[in-house]
Scaffold this active site. Structure first.
Site, PDB file in Angstrom:
ATOM      1  N   ASP A 292      -4.914  -8.489  -3.330  1.00 38.01           N
ATOM      2  CA  ASP A 292      -5.217  -8.253  -1.917  1.00 38.01           C
ATOM      3  C   ASP A 292      -6.503  -8.935  -1.436  1.00 38.01           C
ATOM      4  O   ASP A 292      -6.508 -10.117  -1.135  1.00 38.01           O
ATOM      5  CB  ASP A 292      -5.231  -6.729  -1.689  1.00 38.01           C
ATOM      6  CG  ASP A 292      -5.266  -6.338  -0.223  1.00 38.01           C
ATOM      7  OD1 ASP A 292      -5.529  -7.186   0.621  1.00 38.01           O
ATOM      8  OD2 ASP A 292      -5.022  -5.153   0.092  1.00 38.01           O
TER       9      ASP A 292
ATOM     10  N   HIS B 283       0.834  -1.215   0.000  1.00 36.05           N
ATOM     11  CA  HIS B 283       0.000   0.000   0.000  1.00 36.05           C
ATOM     12  C   HIS B 283       0.870   1.268   0.000  1.00 36.05           C
ATOM     13  O   HIS B 283       0.926   1.955  -1.001  1.00 36.05           O
ATOM     14  CB  HIS B 283      -1.028   0.051   1.150  1.00 36.05           C
ATOM     15  CG  HIS B 283      -1.876  -1.170   1.225  1.00 36.05           C
ATOM     16  ND1 HIS B 283      -2.656  -1.588   0.169  1.00 36.05           N
ATOM     17  CD2 HIS B 283      -2.072  -2.098   2.216  1.00 36.05           C
ATOM     18  CE1 HIS B 283      -3.288  -2.702   0.502  1.00 36.05           C
ATOM     19  NE2 HIS B 283      -2.947  -3.042   1.730  1.00 36.05           N
TER      20      HIS B 283
HETATM   21  C1  NGQ Z   1      -5.527  -7.630   6.291  1.00 42.29           C
HETATM   22  N1  NGQ Z   1      -6.094  -5.922   4.691  1.00 42.29           N
HETATM   23  O1  NGQ Z   1      -4.641  -7.969   7.062  1.00 42.29           O
HETATM   24  O2  NGQ Z   1      -6.221  -8.447   5.683  1.00 42.29           O
HETATM   25  C2  NGQ Z   1      -5.737  -6.148   6.052  1.00 42.29           C
HETATM   26  C3  NGQ Z   1      -6.804  -5.635   6.951  1.00 42.29           C
HETATM   27  C4  NGQ Z   1      -5.573  -4.787   8.974  1.00 42.29           C
HETATM   28  C5  NGQ Z   1      -5.821  -4.759   4.115  1.00 42.29           C
HETATM   29  N2  NGQ Z   1      -5.186  -3.895   4.779  1.00 42.29           N
HETATM   30  C6  NGQ Z   1      -6.533  -5.793   8.404  1.00 42.29           C
HETATM   31  N3  NGQ Z   1      -6.202  -4.496   2.887  1.00 42.29           N
HETATM   32  O3  NGQ Z   1      -4.852  -4.123   8.242  1.00 42.29           O
HETATM   33  O4  NGQ Z   1      -5.528  -4.681  10.209  1.00 42.29           O
HETATM   34 ZN    ZN Z   2      -3.138  -6.990   2.876  1.00 39.11          ZN
END
Ligand code: NGQ
Ligand code: ZN
Length: 417
Positions: A291, A240
């Protein structure tokens, strides 16, 4: 194995059967989230955000077993191969059972992903994730986060166990979930315990709230802090890196680290827009990831990577570089240039795609414009064949085991929902 492609040679080569393109690495995947794609699009609160989505995601994460995980990952990986992805970097944190207890085989959930990759034929770079705390203040993991957690020693053992099984299409790297989830001392301990050449991925600066918390508790913005506290170099992939100041843009570019941009997920989650234009101007290295898998298509990721810039700058043809005026070619070349480092060398010249020569969008295409036409015209999937490590896994646009995998997926979803 290949490093960066020759910038003089067009990426697309004509063959008797149609245009040939390099296979595309997908730098960021949470396979289990494929099972909830399209199911978090109803407003539950006027303030819905990334953080309310995360609660929905945690409810889904709580339901998986190694068995359902393998089935969902196999469906996803077959879809990836049909779309033109030939390597997937799996950012894997669903380690333990739903109560947070390790399985009898602590690597059971990891092995489920390896099995899914093997049955579908995609290259897998597995990135077991270190996840230790619920926020920058070091608070303990919440109830729903318990299945993600490890201490440093158990984590290093997991990486070592999995690493002993590496082969031609399976590699192991390291992932730090985020600065929120990994205390500074644990980060140092893990980094010094890993083989020097292992790829390291980390989520960073995706949400404004996360930047503010980092400033409040570590006295610096996330990317700024990371660059000051870790030897970030070409083996690193920053996932990101949405919210950057100009010094951070330059700092990442100088380090040689890859930024894994996930345009469709970043749009879906309301993250913000990656500063692509200044990052390209600084000669930054980037790749793409699907993702959360609300879209599984390199075409859509690359298209929206460019369109996001057009929408905010009110100009056209932004992602170009000196001597490279084609947007599609510049983007795809960028993706291929980061492939080797970001995947831990899990790419090869015998990973390639054949586009559908009968598609009207490609009529009269030349080596100089076929990539633009592929990325910027229409919605039909133009990938006719996908070859990975010398094997044809997609023919006539269909994965070799599409129907069998889809049948199992339907049963798994019935159990999960
Ligand atoms: C994840 N996903 O770990 O799946 C994360 C969300 C977080 C994205 N950031 C959860 N797209 O970052 O705490
Ligand atoms: Zn992620």
């Amino acid at each position: 194995m290949h490093a960066a492609p020759d910038p003089q040679r067009p990426l697309a080569t004509p063959t008797d059967a149609g245009w040939r393109l390099p296979g595309i690495p997908n730098l960021h995947s949470h396979a289990f989230q494929r099972a909830m794609a399209g199911m978090a699009e109803r407003q539950t609160d006027p303030e819905d955000s990334f953080w309310t989505w995360r609660e929905t995601m945690y409810r889904m994460a709580a339901r998986f077993s190694p068995d359902t995980l393998q089935t969902v990952a196999a469906q996803l990986y077959a879809e990836m191969l049909e779309a033109g992805y030939t390597t997937v970097c799996e950012f894997h944190y669903l380690h333990h059972d739903a109560d947070g207890k390790p399985y009898d085989d602590p690597a059971a959930m990891s092995r489920a992903r390896v099995a899914a990759a093997r049955e579908t034929g995609i290259r897998l770079t597995l990135l077991p994730v270190l996840y230790m705390s619920g926020g920058f203040d070091g608070r303990a993991l919440g109830e729903r986060q318990r299945r993600f957690g490890h201490g440093v020693d158990a984590y290093l053992r997991l990486v070592e166990t999995l690493g002993s099984g590496q082969d031609e299409t399976f590699r192991v790297g390291c992932a730090l979930h985020s600065l929120r989830a990994v205390p500074a001392d644990a980060m140092q301990a893990v980094l010094s315990g890993l083989p020097r050449d292992m790829p390291v991925h980390i989520h960073i600066a995706e949400q404004v709230g996360e930047v503010q918390d980092c400033v409040a508790l570590r006295g610096a913005r996330p990317v700024e802090w990371l660059l000051d506290n870790a030897r970030v170099d070409a083996r690193w992939t920053l996932v990101h890196a949405t919210h950057l100041e100009q010094a951070e843009v330059k700092g990442i570019a100088r380090s040689g680290a890859t930024v894994a941009i996930c345009p469709t997920t970043e749009a879906n989650l309301g993250d913000g827009l990656f500063p692509l234009r200044s990052f390209l101007a600084a000669d930054g290295v980037f790749g793409i990831g699907s993702d959360s898998h609300i879209s599984v298509s390199p075409v859509e990721e690359l298209r929206w990577l460019e369109y996001g810039q057009r929408l905010v700058t009110r100009h056209r043809n932004i992602a170009v570089r000196p001597g490279s005026p084609s947007v599609g070619e510049t983007l795809l070349r960028g993706v291929m240039a980061s492939a080797h480092n970001a995947t831990g060398g899990n790419v090869a010249d015998d990973d390639w795609l054949l586009l559908d020569d009968d598609a009207p969008q490609l009529t009269g295409a030349t080596a100089g414009d076929v990539v633009d036409r592929w990325i910027f015209s229409g919605n039909r999937n133009l990938v006719r064949e996908t070859h990975v490590a010398g094997q044809r896994v997609v023919a006539e646009g269909r994965h070799r085991d599409r129907d069998g995998i889809a049948a199992r997926y339907r049963q798994a979803i019935a159990r999960l929902l």
